[in-house]
Design an enzyme around this catalytic site. Structure first.
Site, PDB file in Angstrom:
ATOM      1  N   GLN A 170       2.476 -32.452 -20.297  1.00 38.49           N
ATOM      2  CA  GLN A 170       2.945 -32.002 -21.781  1.00 38.49           C
ATOM      3  C   GLN A 170       4.495 -32.631 -22.321  1.00 38.49           C
ATOM      4  O   GLN A 170       5.289 -32.145 -21.571  1.00 38.49           O
ATOM      5  CB  GLN A 170       2.842 -30.742 -22.031  1.00 38.49           C
ATOM      6  N   ASN A 223      -7.566 -20.526 -28.517  1.00 41.03           N
ATOM      7  CA  ASN A 223      -6.467 -20.029 -27.758  1.00 41.03           C
ATOM      8  C   ASN A 223      -5.780 -18.874 -28.205  1.00 41.03           C
ATOM      9  O   ASN A 223      -5.498 -18.751 -29.636  1.00 41.03           O
ATOM     10  CB  ASN A 223      -5.191 -21.018 -27.370  1.00 41.03           C
ATOM     11  N   GLY A 224      -5.683 -17.585 -27.518  1.00 40.75           N
ATOM     12  CA  GLY A 224      -4.856 -16.386 -28.002  1.00 40.75           C
ATOM     13  C   GLY A 224      -5.760 -15.014 -27.948  1.00 40.75           C
ATOM     14  O   GLY A 224      -6.902 -15.161 -28.549  1.00 40.75           O
ATOM     15  N   GLU A 225      -5.031 -14.308 -27.043  1.00 40.85           N
ATOM     16  CA  GLU A 225      -5.810 -12.685 -27.304  1.00 40.85           C
ATOM     17  C   GLU A 225      -7.146 -12.904 -26.485  1.00 40.85           C
ATOM     18  O   GLU A 225      -8.059 -11.823 -26.978  1.00 40.85           O
ATOM     19  CB  GLU A 225      -5.853 -12.469 -28.561  1.00 40.85           C
ATOM     20  N   GLY A 276      -4.287 -18.152 -21.355  1.00 34.35           N
ATOM     21  CA  GLY A 276      -2.906 -17.965 -20.985  1.00 34.35           C
ATOM     22  C   GLY A 276      -2.648 -16.826 -20.234  1.00 34.35           C
ATOM     23  O   GLY A 276      -3.149 -16.535 -19.104  1.00 34.35           O
ATOM     24  N   HIS A 310      -3.495 -22.208 -31.107  1.00 35.17           N
ATOM     25  CA  HIS A 310      -2.837 -20.672 -30.771  1.00 35.17           C
ATOM     26  C   HIS A 310      -3.300 -20.055 -32.128  1.00 35.17           C
ATOM     27  O   HIS A 310      -2.507 -20.361 -32.987  1.00 35.17           O
ATOM     28  CB  HIS A 310      -1.641 -20.602 -30.127  1.00 35.17           C
ATOM     29  N   CYS A 316       5.252 -24.102 -29.472  1.00 38.37           N
ATOM     30  CA  CYS A 316       6.236 -23.303 -28.608  1.00 38.37           C
ATOM     31  C   CYS A 316       6.917 -22.369 -29.574  1.00 38.37           C
ATOM     32  O   CYS A 316       7.509 -22.733 -30.562  1.00 38.37           O
ATOM     33  CB  CYS A 316       7.305 -24.068 -27.889  1.00 38.37           C
ATOM     34  N   PRO A 355      -0.239 -24.070 -20.781  1.00 33.50           N
ATOM     35  CA  PRO A 355       1.121 -24.159 -20.212  1.00 33.50           C
ATOM     36  C   PRO A 355       1.839 -23.227 -20.657  1.00 33.50           C
ATOM     37  O   PRO A 355       1.990 -22.644 -21.929  1.00 33.50           O
ATOM     38  CB  PRO A 355       1.329 -25.646 -21.073  1.00 33.50           C
ATOM     39  N   MET A 356       2.643 -22.508 -19.710  1.00 32.64           N
ATOM     40  CA  MET A 356       3.459 -21.426 -19.978  1.00 32.64           C
ATOM     41  C   MET A 356       4.877 -21.565 -19.431  1.00 32.64           C
ATOM     42  O   MET A 356       4.956 -21.202 -18.231  1.00 32.64           O
ATOM     43  CB  MET A 356       2.983 -19.934 -19.657  1.00 32.64           C
TER      44      MET A 356
END
Length: 329
Positions: A68, A199-201, A223, A168, A98, A7-8
């Protein structure tokens, strides 16, 4: 292995969720967060950020969509989660990751990672408020300013009733600066008895392979990497099966961009639609040199009709089947 679309806020809305899930490889996705403060929200507020609720909480491609929620009041979050479940939400996801300053100042998102007792109370209240068949999940970062409390937070969430955690692998203070600390995902997975997603990179298949090796987990959430490379999930699925990934060609991505603009013109006010187009196109420049040339051509243009012409989109003509991007039968 499961691959989720992250979710972004302000980017991955219903329009982009639909197009990205059409490309394939995504098992489930999550709405932008619904902010919960001090009252029970009307159903229209959920539908605004989750129009898929009209289609059984699935994208047109059939991919499940989770709702969410973001907030800090356990009772109010529980009340809203119960309503969302009545509206058919298949999963309630809670946002504890967030990093936005405005969100954190109002005690939402990653700032709550300094209060593991509150994390536990929120998840427990929501878990008790929704039917047993509706899972409650959570997304977290490694901490607000440092990762020292990451394991305590993860345990608080899992013990509160979270059926799954997405981690994340950065703190809020680190924002989106590389690297992502995938080794902490491994530590979180050792600390809890529920599935953990990394999650991340993760921008490429090679990044996924390194993440899998370092984190030790199979499941991932993509993401910015997926927004920048729309078929990244599909490439990872192929690599996982031992097949050689065949990346999308730019002409195929152009079809996606054209379809995005066609739908944006139909759903987004003219003053905002060009900004949404440029936002996505700017991210595509990371993966496609051709996107850089197109972005340079469009970046100063805000007239929707001129953008129609530049992109070759005729709103009065229904695109032929060969022009439609990844149509779902």
């Amino acid at each position: 292995m499961q691959i989720a679309l992250a979710p972004m806020e302000g980017l991955v809305d219903e329009l982009l969720r639909d197009l990205l899930t059409r490309v394939g490889g995504i098992d489930w996705c999550v709405t932008e967060f619904v902010r919960v403060s001090d009252r029970l929200l009307p159903p229209a507020q959920f539908e605004k950020l989750a129009p898929e609720m009209r289609r059984g909480w699935r994208t047109d491609a059939g991919t499940p969509v989770r709702l969410q929620l973001l907030g800090s009041d356990p009772a109010c979050l529980a009340e809203n989660a119960a309503l969302a479940a009545e509206l058919g939400a298949p999963v309630i996801d809670l946002n504890f990751g967030c990093p936005a300053k405005t969100v954190n100042r109002s005690r939402g998102g990653a700032v709550l990672l300094d209060e593991p007792e509150l994390l536990h109370a929120i998840v427990r209240a929501v878990r008790r408020a929704v039917p047993a068949q509706v899972p409650v999940t959570a997304k977290m970062r490694l901490g607000y300013s440092h990762p020292d409390g990451a394991l305590e937070c993860a345990r608080a969430l899992a013990e509160g009733g979270a059926a799954q955690l997405v981690v994340h692998a950065r703190t809020r203070a680190e924002g989106y600066r590389p690297p992502a600390h995938w080794e902490w995902v491994a530590r979180v997975q050792e600390a809890v008895r529920v599935p953990v997603y990394a999650n991340g990179e993760i921008w490429t298949v090679e990044d996924w392979q390194r993440c899998r090796q370092v984190s030790g987990v199979e499941d991932i959430m993509l993401g910015r990497g997926l927004v920048s490379c729309p078929d990244l999930a599909r490439q990872i699925v192929a690599a996982r099966a031992g097949r050689t990934p065949e990346p999308l060609e730019w002409r195929e991505v152009q079809l996606l961009v054209g379809e995005f603009w066609r739908r944006a013109r139909q759903r987004i006010a003219p003053r905002y639609a060009p900004g949404r187009l440029k936002q996505w196109l700017a991210m595509l420049t990371r993966s496609y040199p051709e996107a850089s040339a197109l972005f340079a051509e469009l970046r100063r243009e805000n007239d929707c009709m001129r953008l129609d012409a530049l992109l070759g989109v005729d709103l009065d003509r229904e695109p032929a089947p060969s022009e439609k991007a990844f149509s779902v039968s």
